[in-house]
Design a protein around this motif. Structure first.
Motif, short mmCIF file in Angstrom:
data_model
loop_
_atom_site.label_atom_id
_atom_site.label_comp_id
_atom_site.label_asym_id
_atom_site.label_seq_id
_atom_site.Cartn_x
_atom_site.Cartn_y
_atom_site.Cartn_z
N LYS A 181 -14.97 5.27 6.43
CA LYS A 181 -14.76 3.86 6.77
C LYS A 181 -16.11 3.25 7.14
O LYS A 181 -16.88 3.83 7.91
CB LYS A 181 -13.80 3.72 7.95
N LYS A 219 -12.35 10.99 3.50
CA LYS A 219 -12.03 9.72 4.13
C LYS A 219 -13.26 9.16 4.83
O LYS A 219 -13.89 9.83 5.64
CB LYS A 219 -10.90 9.90 5.14
N GLU A 274 -12.71 2.90 2.96
CA GLU A 274 -12.34 1.61 3.53
C GLU A 274 -13.62 0.87 3.90
O GLU A 274 -14.45 1.40 4.63
CB GLU A 274 -11.47 1.79 4.75
N ARG A 277 -8.24 4.60 -2.82
CA ARG A 277 -7.80 5.99 -2.77
C ARG A 277 -8.32 6.66 -4.02
O ARG A 277 -7.99 6.25 -5.13
CB ARG A 277 -6.29 6.08 -2.73
N TRP A 280 0.83 -1.21 0.00
CA TRP A 280 0.00 0.00 0.00
C TRP A 280 0.87 1.26 0.00
O TRP A 280 0.55 2.23 -0.67
CB TRP A 280 -0.94 0.00 1.20
N ILE A 295 -5.80 6.45 2.53
CA ILE A 295 -7.04 5.71 2.32
C ILE A 295 -8.20 6.70 2.35
O ILE A 295 -8.34 7.47 3.30
CB ILE A 295 -7.24 4.64 3.40
N THR A 296 -9.03 6.70 1.31
CA THR A 296 -10.21 7.55 1.31
C THR A 296 -11.48 6.75 1.53
O THR A 296 -12.43 7.26 2.11
CB THR A 296 -10.33 8.34 0.00
N ASP A 307 0.71 4.30 -2.62
CA ASP A 307 0.15 5.50 -2.03
C ASP A 307 0.52 6.76 -2.80
O ASP A 307 -0.15 7.77 -2.69
CB ASP A 307 0.60 5.62 -0.57
N SER A 329 -2.36 2.20 6.87
CA SER A 329 -2.84 3.58 7.02
C SER A 329 -2.18 4.46 5.98
O SER A 329 -1.22 4.07 5.34
CB SER A 329 -2.55 4.10 8.42
N GLY A 363 -6.23 0.95 -5.45
CA GLY A 363 -7.08 0.16 -4.58
C GLY A 363 -6.44 -1.15 -4.19
O GLY A 363 -5.50 -1.62 -4.82
N LEU A 365 -9.69 -1.31 0.33
CA LEU A 365 -9.10 0.00 0.54
C LEU A 365 -9.00 0.70 -0.81
O LEU A 365 -8.46 0.13 -1.76
CB LEU A 365 -7.69 -0.13 1.12
#
Length: 169
Positions: A165, A163, A146, A157, A119, A143-144, A123, A140, A129, A155
């Protein structure tokens, strides 16, 4: 009774307010039975003894079809799911080697503990994804969206997305 009636209106959305998150839940994680993909009979045949594997394979195919990544990397891929993905999306580049290719925009990881490192590599990209099966290390940064369940995490982006979750159980 009144509280039940008020909550009844919101049961179809599973508490997901993000449009992309709602699409993922309704079309990939918990789809209705109105339609299937061309590879569904193949998956039924190949995974006839493994119900959990069939559920995961169908979710992978539906998620890739919804998100339409250009280059997917699956380091621990099963031959059955590779064949199904190539059947339904022949133009998508699918890599299965040990080392992560540079231009990967979606990773599918099965029970690997080095997913956090993957990730971090992705990033720097604007839209990427990852789909994780099992319980890997904590991931972490960047991540936008989750979506977490008891046996997988999605996950994503996306540029310009807040963001969010969601826990789906």
């Amino acid at each position: 009774m009144r509280d039940y009636v008020n909550r009844w209106r919101h049961t179809r959305g599973y508490g997901v307010h993000s449009p992309l998150g709602f699409l993922i839940v309704k079309e990939c994680i918990r789809p209705d039975r109105r339609y299937g993909f061309y590879c569904d009979p193949y998956l039924d045949f190949e995974y006839h003894e493994d119900r959990r594997g069939l559920r995961h394979a169908r979710m992978i195919v539906r998620l890739l079809n919804l998100l339409r990544p250009t280059h997917v990397w699956m380091p621990d891929a099963d031959k059955r799911i590779i064949t199904a993905i190539k059947m339904i999306m022949p133009k998508m580049r699918l890599a299965t080697q040990r080392k992560c290719p540079e231009d990967t925009d979606f990773i599918i990881v099965f029970n690997r503990h080095d997913a956090a490192e993957y990730w971090k590599r992705m990033d720097s990209k604007e839209e990427c994804g990852m789909l994780l099966f099992g319980k890997p290390d904590e991931i972490s940064g960047g991540i936008t969206l989750e979506i977490e369940s008891k046996d997988f995490r999605i996950l994503l982006r996306r540029l310009g997305m807040q963001k969010v979750k969601y826990d789906i159980f």
